[in-house]
Design an enzyme around this catalytic site. Structure first.
Site, short mmCIF file in Angstrom:
data_model
loop_
_atom_site.label_atom_id
_atom_site.label_comp_id
_atom_site.label_asym_id
_atom_site.label_seq_id
_atom_site.Cartn_x
_atom_site.Cartn_y
_atom_site.Cartn_z
N LYS A 1 0.87 -1.18 0.00
CA LYS A 1 0.00 0.00 0.00
C LYS A 1 0.90 1.22 0.00
O LYS A 1 2.02 1.17 0.49
CB LYS A 1 -0.87 0.03 1.27
CG LYS A 1 -2.13 0.82 1.09
CD LYS A 1 -3.15 0.03 0.29
CE LYS A 1 -4.53 0.59 0.33
NZ LYS A 1 -5.50 -0.45 0.01
N1 GLU Z 1 -7.14 -0.03 -3.15
C1 GLU Z 1 -7.94 -1.19 -3.41
C2 GLU Z 1 -7.97 -2.09 -2.19
O1 GLU Z 1 -7.77 -1.66 -1.09
C3 GLU Z 1 -7.55 -1.89 -4.69
C4 GLU Z 1 -6.19 -2.47 -4.73
C5 GLU Z 1 -5.76 -2.98 -6.09
O2 GLU Z 1 -6.55 -2.99 -7.02
O3 GLU Z 1 -4.58 -3.35 -6.20
O4 GLU Z 1 -8.27 -3.26 -2.27
#
Ligand code: GLU
Length: 428
Positions: free
Chosen positions: A114
């Site tokens: 993240k």
């Molecule tokens: N930000 C989204 C999540 O928390 C999507 C992550 C992604 O598509 O890699 O799942």
């Protein structure tokens, strides 16, 4: 460690400690190898960059950006980029770990990561946002890549952000490789290499698992009532899809306030209002309610689709729903979860309920690799298959081990990760 093992110690615990406690609980349930457990308690790498960006008025401003890579034993690091004024290291660490469990649960060949920048994107012009995004991408350099770490949208970012990231990354490498690296980010616009169905994917996946829950419980979504916290990408798409199934969204809350209409709010009209005004406040087909009244809404389904740690010792006792479907990451703290459990309210945990986003991100990445374009029907069909399989796995584990849904979901992820560590061992 002491704070983590105290079961109901969520007041005062930060989001990373809550994530750690969730991991500890599942590790105990499956007797996870202590060595593997130890590895998973911390991310593999924590990158923090401070970078200057020129503002429209000619001045320079320094921004703090993060990319936390939690684990990549199952595949490349994967996870969103968040633009929010409260982004901090422990939050991104928790969010990165949740991505590891999410990918492993859905059996997607990705790990977890993240990132984010601590700032409020609403206070900046489009040109400033572009420069901030490009400069951040440049600072990340070779710490991201289509086979190494693949960012995606999250709170405060969107398809445009991803296209800027992709373009910056493409232009930083060798010219002949440009098109081979489209998959460095997912959640791109359709025209720049995105996938059909990616924008609604998190909301769509959430509804698919809710339908499985409804089937299991003998509950009918047609005519059901819904309260939603957050009306961004996840909340607004879930609302629209649920409305098409005959459910009625009666209350919505966001950072600007909460609105209520027992006859049902019109999801498309409300989304348009939010787009124009920046929040639900001022929507004139509803009455204004306060935060307490919002949590106490008499609705069958409660969808937290905003920030972490919203369902707590304070708010959980107010709630009247039958099921909480976690569109947000980490919306429930430990005390909130215990209260929901004791009150017989089911929880469909974040790592399952909001996994539609990363699942369609995986489809986008596959399409980029193979130079393919899938139809929306194809994307939705595959998403449905994966979400329902994950729901079934979680429920089987919950029954077998007599644990709650979140712990059950973690157990499946941890079992898979543990197997790979056993097979591969630790280098050297
Ligand atoms: N930000 C989204 C999540 O928390 C999507 C992550 C992604 O598509 O890699 O799942």
């Amino acid at each position: 460690m002491a704070a983590r093992s105290k079961k109901s110690a969520s007041p005062g615990m930060n989001v990373f400690e809550v994530a750690q406690a969730q991991l500890d609980r599942a590790a105990k349930a499956i007797d996870l190898d202590p060595d593997v457990h130890q590895i998973l308690t911390q991310p593999k790498s924590e990158l923090i960059v401070n970078f200057p960006v020129r503002m429209d008025d000619g001045s320079y401003k320094l921004f703090k950006g993060y990319r936390i890579q939690h684990n990549n034993i199952m595949g490349p690091y994967k996870g969103g980029i968040r633009y929010h004024h409260e982004v901090h290291l422990d939050e991104v660490k928790a969010l990165a770990a949740w991505m590891t469990w999410k990918s492993a649960l859905l059996e997607i060949p990705f790990g977890g990561a993240k990132g984010g920048i601590k700032f409020d994107p609403r206070e900046y012009s489009k040109l400033e946002l572009e420069r901030i995004t490009r400069r951040f991408t440049h600072s990340l350099g070779s710490n991201i890549g289509p086979d190494y770490d693949i960012p995606a949208p999250d709170m405060g970012t969107n398809a445009q952000t991803m296209v800027w990231m992709m373009d910056t990354y493409m232009n930083s490498g060798a010219h002949t490789l440009k098109n081979a690296v489209r998959g460095v980010v997912t959640g791109k616009s359709l025209t720049s290499g995105g996938s059909r169905g990616r924008e609604k994917a998190t909301g769509q996946g959430l509804v698919y698992v809710l339908q499985e829950w409804a089937r299991e419980r003998g509950f009918t979504l047609d005519g059901a009532t819904v309260a939603i916290q957050g009306f961004g990408n996840v909340g607004s798409h879930a609302a629209r899809i649920l409305a098409r199934l005959g459910a009625s969204v009666v209350a919505v809350q966001d950072h600007t306030g909460a609105v209520f209409n027992p006859e049902g709010l019109h999801p498309k009209r409300l989304a348009e209002h939010v787009r124009l005004k920046g929040g639900v406040a001022g929507y004139d087909h509803a009455t204004v309610i306060d935060r307490e009244a919002f949590f106490a809404t008499d609705a069958d389904i409660f969808i937290p689709a905003a920030l972490e740690m919203q369902i707590t010792g304070e708010t959980a006792p107010l709630m009247k729903c039958k099921v909480v479907v976690e569109g947000a990451n980490g919306p429930t703290d430990l005390e909130g979860e215990e209260i929901l459990q004791s009150r017989g309210i089911d929880v469909l945990p974040d790592v399952l309920a909001n996994a539609g986003g990363v699942t369609v991100s995986y489809f986008e990445w596959l399409q980029n690799r193979r130079a393919e374009t899938w139809t929306l029907e194809d994307v939705d069909r595959r998403l449905h298959t994966m979400m329902t399989a994950a729901y079934a796995t979680m429920r089987r584990m919950a029954v077998e081990r007599a644990v709650d849904n979140r712990t059950a979901a973690y157990c499946h992820s941890l079992n898979r990760i543990q197997t790979v560590y056993r097979e591969r061992g630790i280098f050297p």
